[in-house]
Write an enzyme that holds these catalytic residues in place. Structure first.
Site, PDB file in Angstrom:
ATOM      1  N   LYS A   6      72.005  46.861  -6.830  1.00 49.08           N
ATOM      2  CA  LYS A   6      73.151  47.664  -6.352  1.00 49.08           C
ATOM      3  C   LYS A   6      74.442  47.297  -7.094  1.00 49.08           C
ATOM      4  O   LYS A   6      75.349  48.106  -7.183  1.00 49.08           O
ATOM      5  CB  LYS A   6      73.338  47.463  -4.851  1.00 49.08           C
ATOM      6  CG  LYS A   6      72.218  48.085  -4.051  1.00 49.08           C
ATOM      7  CD  LYS A   6      72.710  48.639  -2.726  1.00 49.08           C
ATOM      8  CE  LYS A   6      71.627  49.390  -1.998  1.00 49.08           C
ATOM      9  NZ  LYS A   6      70.616  48.510  -1.394  1.00 49.08           N
ATOM     10  N   ARG A   7      74.485  46.089  -7.616  1.00 46.92           N
ATOM     11  CA  ARG A   7      75.676  45.673  -8.367  1.00 46.92           C
ATOM     12  C   ARG A   7      75.964  46.620  -9.523  1.00 46.92           C
ATOM     13  O   ARG A   7      77.088  46.764  -9.970  1.00 46.92           O
ATOM     14  CB  ARG A   7      75.439  44.293  -8.978  1.00 46.92           C
ATOM     15  CG  ARG A   7      75.743  43.111  -8.105  1.00 46.92           C
ATOM     16  CD  ARG A   7      75.568  41.821  -8.874  1.00 46.92           C
ATOM     17  NE  ARG A   7      74.261  41.725  -9.533  1.00 46.92           N
ATOM     18  CZ  ARG A   7      74.070  41.764 -10.843  1.00 46.92           C
ATOM     19  NH1 ARG A   7      75.092  41.881 -11.656  1.00 46.92           N
ATOM     20  NH2 ARG A   7      72.862  41.679 -11.353  1.00 46.92           N
TER      21      ARG A   7
END
Ligand code: GLU
Length: 491
Positions: free
Chosen positions: A254-255
């Site tokens: 998700k980063r």
């Protein structure tokens, strides 16, 4: 040739990301290529980690890419149920058989005791394994209800010694010493099986021939192999797909921004382009081809084409593939799919002339990395410029009087003539530039900024042909008002 039966077995413990869907896709492609069966199984035995809505999201992501299961959850079949929480009786029975054969046993160690052992082993720098305290206790087993009532678990009686090896299709031979393996839990205190146990039991009963899954399961596979062997079941061929990295070469997460398929759709990535892009994340058709239709991918897909080196999720490449797909569509088709983005910004509505919109997108089709870019790139075709890129003309003209003068002259010329085609507009503009004694490019720039509001875009004469004389005159009138306004303010 062996019958191919493969499965995608998501756990509804979170929203599906690119990696999950790539796994589903590769299983699907392999099944389609080999005339096999693609199964969807829901692995929902980790009750604490279930996330509301994630199952629906998995189904939506699969249906968006038209990855349809032949069998399984939502499709039916002879080996159901296909949701693990509905198969408790099956795991319960296999556990009973294993206990009977002494390849499994009931354990009543408390969490406190287990914590203590683990802490001690960690201190001694040893593997924090269970000390097999209950292995010879022969505690009774009366099914999962008894485990729940007494707070007990069923554990695997893992072999103490010897070596086990198996072949991973992509990674080669894997060997491990049996003494390194824990007496893993098969059925938990809540009566549900663990992932490792249910996964093996189901793959066996669903006659799965090949397991294609993410590389994060490599470390679980020895446990699975030991289970297969102790149950005298033939294990499937294991294929651990290469990891997907972000552009910074770290595992995609998700980063890195959005990792859900639906988000990409919302950004204006076509599902067919996503399908194409995902298929190349760890697989190659054997040449440098990058634009392949669904049918081509299916016919060329093979396990031999899989790679072991990490795949990189390159958003620029995704946009490029998407732009190629868009450029191959008709203007009308692009409009029908881009409409939602334009509607959202109120640039088009139900009364928009579809023929006009089709011409707009015919003109823009080679310039759209994403459908959502239509807002910026097609907006001025549907709505008169509401803002002008001031910098674009202020830089290029000696002052606002200059552009005002040019635009006024152009307006008169256009109003006087009857330009229709792009050639008409070009001839008219060249003539006007000549009369004014200036370079054509200067006039082109003045006209472009005044009728589109921006300084870049498709060929100006093509734009003129699509927008048409009437609209152009109205826009020039608007632009002139603005220039006049500037002049009066600066005085
Ligand atoms: N339920 C596992 C997951 O969430 C499936 C792993 C496997 O394919 O064996 O991905």
């Amino acid at each position: 040739m062996e019958d191919v039966r493969v499965r995608f077995a998501p756990s509804p413990t979170g929203f599906p990301h690119v990696g999950n869907i790539r796994t589903a896709l590769f299983n699907y492609l392999f099944a389609r290529n080999r005339n096999g069966v693609f199964i969807l199984r829901i692995e929902d035995t980790d009750r604490e980690r279930l996330v509301n809505g994630s199952e629906k999201a998995i189904e939506r992501a699969l249906s968006l890419l038209e990855i349809r299961p032949d069998e399984g959850y939502g499709a039916g079949g002879d080996f159901g149920p296909y949701r693990q929480s509905e198969r408790i009786g099956i795991y319960e029975k296999i556990a009973a058989e294993m206990i009977e054969k002494k390849t499994a046993y009931v354990c009543d160690c408390s969490e406190e005791r287990l914590d203590k052992i683990r802490a001690r082993l960690r201190e001694e720098k040893k593997n924090p394994m269970y000390d097999r305290f209950c292995r010879d206790k022969n505690l009774p087993y009366e099914g999962v209800e008894s485990l729940k009532a007494w707070g007990r678990v069923v554990r695997f009686a893992s072999p103490f010694e010897g070596e086990t090896s198996y072949e991973d299709f992509l990674r080669g031979k894997v060997r491990f010493g049996n003494e390194t393996m824990d007496d893993m839990v098969l059925i938990k205190k809540d009566g549900f099986p663990t992932y490792n146990f249910a996964n093996v039991v189901d793959d066996h009963f669903m006659k799965i021939s090949h397991v294609l899954r993410g590389d994060e399961f490599i470390s679980s596979t020895p446990k699975h192999v030991l289970l297969y062997r102790s149950l005298n079941w033939k294990e499937p061929l294991f294929v651990h797909l290469p990891v997907i990295l972000g552009s910074d070469k770290k595992r995609l997460s998700k980063r890195h921004g959005s990792v859900s398929i639906e988000d990409y759709e919302k950004m204006g990535i076509l599902p067919e382009a996503m399908f194409n892009f995902l298929s190349l994340l760890g697989w190659s058709p054997g040449n440098n081809e990058e634009i392949l239709s669904r049918e081509e991918i299916i016919s060329k897909f093979s396990l031999e084409g899989l790679s072991t080196s990490p795949a990189v999720f390159d958003i620029k490449k995704l946009e490029w593939i998407n732009s190629v797909y868009i450029s191959k569509m008709t203007g009308e088709k692009i409009f029908s799919r881009a409409k939602v983005f334009l509607c959202e910004k109120k640039l088009v509505g139900e009364d928009t002339d579809v023929k006009y919109a089709a011409q707009v997108f015919e003109l823009l089709k080679t310039r759209l990395p994403k459908l959502s870019d239509s807002v910026e790139r097609a907006g001025y075709f549907f709505k008169d410029p509401w803002a002008y890129d001031d910098g674009a003309w202020k830089k290029s003209f000696s002052g606002v009087e200059e552009i005002e003068y040019y635009v006024e002259s152009l307006k008169n010329a256009i109003a006087h003539d009857e330009p229709v085609t792009k050639d008409d507009f070009e001839a008219l503009l060249r003539k006007t530039a000549e009369n004014l004694g200036i370079k054509t490019s200067v006039l082109i720039h003045a006209l472009r900024v005044s009728i589109t509001g921006v300084s870049a875009g498709p060929g100006l004469f093509e734009i003129c042909e699509v927008i048409g004389k009437e609209r152009i005159l109205k826009r020039l009138e608007n632009a002139l008002k603005k220039y006049k306004n500037e002049i009066s303010q600066s005085q």
